[in-house]
Design a protein around this motif. Structure first.
Motif, mmCIF file in Angstrom:
data_model
loop_
_atom_site.group_PDB
_atom_site.id
_atom_site.type_symbol
_atom_site.label_atom_id
_atom_site.label_comp_id
_atom_site.label_asym_id
_atom_site.label_seq_id
_atom_site.Cartn_x
_atom_site.Cartn_y
_atom_site.Cartn_z
ATOM 1 N N THR A 29 0.831 -1.205 0.000
ATOM 2 C CA THR A 29 0.000 0.000 0.000
ATOM 3 C C THR A 29 0.868 1.260 0.000
ATOM 4 O O THR A 29 0.613 2.204 -0.747
ATOM 5 N N VAL A 30 1.892 1.258 0.829
ATOM 6 C CA VAL A 30 2.813 2.395 0.879
ATOM 7 C C VAL A 30 3.501 2.564 -0.469
ATOM 8 O O VAL A 30 3.667 3.696 -0.961
ATOM 9 N N LEU A 31 3.877 1.463 -1.094
ATOM 10 C CA LEU A 31 4.538 1.539 -2.398
ATOM 11 C C LEU A 31 3.614 2.145 -3.455
ATOM 12 O O LEU A 31 4.033 3.019 -4.220
ATOM 13 N N TRP A 32 2.352 1.708 -3.502
ATOM 14 C CA TRP A 32 1.404 2.279 -4.468
ATOM 15 C C TRP A 32 1.222 3.781 -4.243
ATOM 16 O O TRP A 32 1.182 4.564 -5.192
ATOM 17 N N THR A 52 -2.735 9.525 -18.053
ATOM 18 C CA THR A 52 -3.145 9.860 -16.679
ATOM 19 C C THR A 52 -3.645 8.640 -15.929
ATOM 20 O O THR A 52 -3.662 8.640 -14.694
ATOM 21 N N TRP A 53 -4.002 7.599 -16.654
ATOM 22 C CA TRP A 53 -4.466 6.380 -15.991
ATOM 23 C C TRP A 53 -3.369 5.777 -15.123
ATOM 24 O O TRP A 53 -3.659 5.042 -14.178
ATOM 25 N N TRP A 54 -2.091 6.074 -15.407
ATOM 26 C CA TRP A 54 -0.999 5.583 -14.569
ATOM 27 C C TRP A 54 -1.141 6.129 -13.149
ATOM 28 O O TRP A 54 -0.984 5.390 -12.180
ATOM 29 N N LEU A 55 -1.425 7.428 -13.047
ATOM 30 C CA LEU A 55 -1.592 8.028 -11.723
ATOM 31 C C LEU A 55 -2.786 7.424 -10.995
ATOM 32 O O LEU A 55 -2.705 7.092 -9.814
ATOM 33 N N TRP A 56 -3.903 7.319 -11.720
ATOM 34 C CA TRP A 56 -5.122 6.828 -11.078
ATOM 35 C C TRP A 56 -5.014 5.355 -10.717
ATOM 36 O O TRP A 56 -5.620 4.904 -9.753
ATOM 37 N N THR A 57 -4.216 4.605 -11.468
ATOM 38 C CA THR A 57 -3.981 3.211 -11.107
ATOM 39 C C THR A 57 -3.228 3.129 -9.791
ATOM 40 O O THR A 57 -3.561 2.309 -8.919
ATOM 41 N N CYS A 58 -2.222 3.973 -9.628
ATOM 42 C CA CYS A 58 -1.460 3.994 -8.375
ATOM 43 C C CYS A 58 -2.339 4.414 -7.200
ATOM 44 O O CYS A 58 -2.261 3.827 -6.116
ATOM 45 N N GLY A 61 -4.598 1.574 -6.371
ATOM 46 C CA GLY A 61 -3.848 0.550 -5.650
ATOM 47 C C GLY A 61 -3.680 0.901 -4.186
ATOM 48 O O GLY A 61 -3.798 0.049 -3.308
ATOM 49 N N ALA A 62 -3.425 2.184 -3.907
ATOM 50 C CA ALA A 62 -3.291 2.621 -2.516
ATOM 51 C C ALA A 62 -4.624 2.522 -1.784
ATOM 52 O O ALA A 62 -4.684 2.069 -0.637
ATOM 53 N N GLY A 63 -5.710 2.916 -2.455
ATOM 54 C CA GLY A 63 -7.035 2.829 -1.829
ATOM 55 C C GLY A 63 -7.447 1.396 -1.551
ATOM 56 O O GLY A 63 -7.947 1.067 -0.469
ATOM 57 N N LEU A 64 -7.222 0.518 -2.518
ATOM 58 C CA LEU A 64 -7.540 -0.894 -2.302
ATOM 59 C C LEU A 64 -6.628 -1.504 -1.247
ATOM 60 O O LEU A 64 -7.030 -2.408 -0.505
#
Length: 98
Positions: A29-32, A52-58, A61-64
């Motif tokens: 989670t910290v890494l994402w 921009t999907w790269w940012l939203w994917t990260c 990932g942090a939210g999940l």
């Protein structure tokens, strides 16, 4: 041992490995989230190139990962409670007298 249709013998699945689940999920989670923060200053570049999907994917990932942290902590606590209650129900074993 049964044989599958492909001719290779089937084997029983091994027991799952129990490891440090909570620190692993926290680390992921910290890494994402760190990846999101590192990419955030370059939002304009990502937007210009349609990435921009790269940012939203990260960020996703942090939210999940936050949901995952909540889940594995509850799972870990439930396993510890089940183990403790099982040990409490077993009669105390005394060594045989010689």
């Amino acid at each position: 041992m049964a044989v599958s249709s492909s001719g290779s013998p089937k084997r029983e699945a091994p027991e799952p490995l129990e490891g440090p689940i909570v620190p692993t999920v926290v680390g992921g989670t910290v890494l994402w989230f760190a990846l999101f923060l590192v990419q955030l200053p370059f939002y304009g570049w990502f937007d210009d190139h349609g990435h921009t999907w790269w940012l939203w994917t990260c960020l996703a990932g942090a939210g999940l990962g936050l949901i995952g942290i909540w889940y594995v902590r509850r799972r870990d606590a439930a396993i510890k409670n089940a183990t403790a209650s099982q040990e409490a129900q077993e009669p105390a074993r005394t060594p045989p007298a010689e």
